[in-house]
Scaffold this motif. Structure first.
Motif, short mmCIF file in Angstrom:
data_model
loop_
_atom_site.label_atom_id
_atom_site.label_comp_id
_atom_site.label_asym_id
_atom_site.label_seq_id
_atom_site.Cartn_x
_atom_site.Cartn_y
_atom_site.Cartn_z
N MET A 79 0.82 -1.20 0.00
CA MET A 79 0.00 0.00 0.00
C MET A 79 0.87 1.27 0.00
SD MET A 79 -3.15 -0.91 -0.04
CE MET A 79 -4.03 0.52 0.56
N GLY A 80 2.01 1.23 0.65
CA GLY A 80 2.89 2.37 0.63
C GLY A 80 2.55 3.45 1.65
N THR A 81 1.51 3.29 2.45
CA THR A 81 1.13 4.33 3.40
C THR A 81 1.35 3.90 4.84
OG1 THR A 81 -1.13 3.48 3.53
CG2 THR A 81 -0.68 5.16 1.85
N GLY A 82 1.43 2.61 5.09
CA GLY A 82 1.56 2.14 6.45
C GLY A 82 0.24 2.04 7.18
N TYR A 83 -0.86 2.35 6.51
CA TYR A 83 -2.16 2.23 7.16
C TYR A 83 -2.53 0.76 7.30
CZ TYR A 83 -2.80 7.17 5.86
OH TYR A 83 -2.66 8.53 5.72
N GLN A 84 -2.78 0.35 8.52
CA GLN A 84 -3.25 -1.01 8.75
C GLN A 84 -4.73 -1.03 9.13
OE1 GLN A 84 -0.52 -2.39 11.81
NE2 GLN A 84 0.81 -3.30 10.26
N ARG A 85 -5.16 0.04 9.80
CA ARG A 85 -6.56 0.11 10.23
C ARG A 85 -7.04 1.55 10.04
NH1 ARG A 85 -7.22 -2.13 15.97
NH2 ARG A 85 -6.94 -4.08 14.80
N ILE A 86 -8.11 1.72 9.30
CA ILE A 86 -8.63 3.05 9.02
C ILE A 86 -10.07 3.17 9.48
CG2 ILE A 86 -7.12 3.22 7.00
CD1 ILE A 86 -9.74 2.97 5.29
N LEU A 87 -10.49 4.40 9.73
CA LEU A 87 -11.90 4.67 9.98
C LEU A 87 -12.40 5.61 8.90
CD1 LEU A 87 -13.89 4.97 13.16
CD2 LEU A 87 -14.17 6.77 11.46
N LEU A 88 -13.43 5.18 8.21
CA LEU A 88 -14.04 5.96 7.14
C LEU A 88 -15.31 6.61 7.66
CD1 LEU A 88 -14.24 6.77 4.10
CD2 LEU A 88 -15.46 4.60 3.74
N LYS A 89 -15.36 7.94 7.62
CA LYS A 89 -16.55 8.67 8.05
C LYS A 89 -17.35 9.08 6.82
CE LYS A 89 -19.46 11.26 10.43
NZ LYS A 89 -20.22 11.90 9.34
N LEU A 90 -18.57 8.56 6.72
CA LEU A 90 -19.46 8.88 5.61
C LEU A 90 -20.61 9.73 6.12
CD1 LEU A 90 -19.79 5.33 3.97
CD2 LEU A 90 -18.36 7.22 3.17
N SER A 91 -20.88 10.82 5.46
CA SER A 91 -22.05 11.61 5.83
C SER A 91 -23.30 10.92 5.30
CB SER A 91 -21.95 13.02 5.26
OG SER A 91 -22.04 13.00 3.85
N GLY A 92 -24.40 11.09 6.00
CA GLY A 92 -25.65 10.54 5.50
C GLY A 92 -26.02 11.13 4.15
N GLU A 93 -25.74 12.43 3.97
CA GLU A 93 -26.06 13.10 2.71
C GLU A 93 -25.35 12.46 1.52
OE1 GLU A 93 -25.29 14.55 5.48
OE2 GLU A 93 -26.62 16.26 5.89
N ALA A 94 -24.17 11.87 1.78
CA ALA A 94 -23.43 11.23 0.69
C ALA A 94 -24.19 10.06 0.11
CB ALA A 94 -22.07 10.78 1.20
N LEU A 95 -25.05 9.42 0.91
CA LEU A 95 -25.80 8.26 0.44
C LEU A 95 -27.01 8.66 -0.41
CD1 LEU A 95 -25.82 6.02 3.66
CD2 LEU A 95 -24.09 6.20 1.87
N MET A 96 -27.35 9.95 -0.43
CA MET A 96 -28.50 10.41 -1.20
C MET A 96 -28.22 10.48 -2.68
SD MET A 96 -30.42 13.46 0.90
CE MET A 96 -29.07 14.61 0.70
N GLY A 97 -26.93 10.69 -3.04
CA GLY A 97 -26.63 10.96 -4.43
C GLY A 97 -27.29 12.26 -4.85
N ASP A 98 -28.02 12.21 -5.96
CA ASP A 98 -28.71 13.40 -6.44
C ASP A 98 -30.16 13.47 -5.96
OD1 ASP A 98 -26.48 14.31 -7.86
OD2 ASP A 98 -26.96 13.04 -9.59
N LEU A 99 -30.54 12.54 -5.11
CA LEU A 99 -31.89 12.56 -4.57
C LEU A 99 -32.02 13.66 -3.52
CD1 LEU A 99 -32.45 8.71 -4.02
CD2 LEU A 99 -33.08 10.08 -6.02
N GLY A 100 -33.21 14.08 -3.25
CA GLY A 100 -33.43 15.09 -2.24
C GLY A 100 -33.58 14.52 -0.85
N TYR A 101 -33.76 13.21 -0.79
CA TYR A 101 -34.01 12.57 0.51
C TYR A 101 -33.79 11.07 0.35
CZ TYR A 101 -36.64 10.71 4.51
OH TYR A 101 -37.00 10.03 5.64
N GLY A 102 -33.38 10.43 1.43
CA GLY A 102 -33.30 8.96 1.44
C GLY A 102 -31.98 8.42 0.94
N ILE A 103 -32.04 7.22 0.37
CA ILE A 103 -30.84 6.48 -0.01
C ILE A 103 -30.89 6.12 -1.49
CG2 ILE A 103 -29.53 4.35 0.40
CD1 ILE A 103 -30.85 4.29 3.22
#
Length: 242
Positions: free
Chosen positions: A1-25
């Motif tokens: 990998m070249g970064t040395g990352y063994q364990r990461i935490l990914l923070k996703l906003s709820g809005e990111a799951l909407m895509g181009d929708l105005g609400y929901g998933i």
């Protein structure tokens, strides 16, 4: 990998799951995120995820409209579990073993959050999705991300958003806003840059957990961030403001 990352935490906003929708998933967006997470897992990096609930319900907005703040925050926590279960399903459909751990007891649909169990899942190559925030009102899922990252000894927090980094002002309002390449925690706090709330930044500073902020909307950015490509903005204790 070249970064040395063994364990990461990914923070996703709820809005990111909407895509181009105005609400929901948006199922297509969720599938794309799952595919990118699967790529990272296949390299041997351990992945934990904290997901927000703003695509379904935001506690702060509910409180602003007269709802009791604690009640509004609990509803928002439940929304994050809905998102976590949706993401779990998408990951398991492409054969990525995944566990949802909830900070609010929901034993029929999710495990309770137990730190040692979460770490053991990660060691076995399973993705762990933390739902229901911290289980307490008045705390954001950004703070939850910082808290869980510290608890599981994550090497870094990746904050996937709808913008391509941290700016000195709102780029949607100010077309001349400057994007930072690197920042330190103190600058983020003193300039009130609001990439994460101050409690989250303080937790990351205290535990020396770097934060990388990048645009989730660009296909492959999760993999690029994990492999060390220069995307977005990095926040850490020893970085200069550039």
């Amino acid at each position: 990998m070249g970064t040395g990352y063994q364990r990461i935490l990914l923070k996703l906003s709820g809005e990111a799951l909407m895509g181009d929708l105005g609400y929901g998933i948006d199922p297509q967006v969720v599938q794309e995120i799952a595919s990118e997470v699967a790529e990272v897992v296949s390299t041997g990096v351990q992945v934990a995820i904290v997901v927000g609930g703003g695509n379904i319900f935001r506690g702060v907005k509910g409180a602003a409209r007269g709802m009791d703040r604690a009640t509004a925050d609990y509803i928002g926590m439940i929304a994050t579990v809905m998102n976590a279960m949706t993401l779990q399903d998408a990951l398991e459909q492409i054969n990525v073993p995944t566990r949802v751990q909830s900070a609010i007891a929901m034993q029929e649909v999710a495990e309770p959050y137990i730190r040692r169990r979460a770490i053991r899942h990660l060691e076995k190559g399973r993705v762990v999705i933390f739902g229901a925030g911290s289980g307490n009102p008045f705390f954001t899922t950004d703070t939850t991300a910082a808290l869980r990252a510290a608890e599981i000894n994550a090497d870094v927090i990746f904050k996937a958003t709808k913008v391509d980094g941290i700016y000195d002002s709102d780029p949607h309002v100010n077309p001349h806003a400057r994007r930072y390449h690197s920042l330190n925690y103190t600058h983020v706090l003193t300039q009130d840059l609001r990439v994460m709330d101050s409690t989250a930044i303080a937790l990351c500073k205290e535990n020396n957990i770097p934060i990388i902020v990048f645009d989730l909307g660009v296909r492959g950015n999760i993999r690029r961030a994990v492999t060390g490509e220069q995307i977005g903005t990095i926040v850490g204790g020893l970085y200069e403001v550039t």
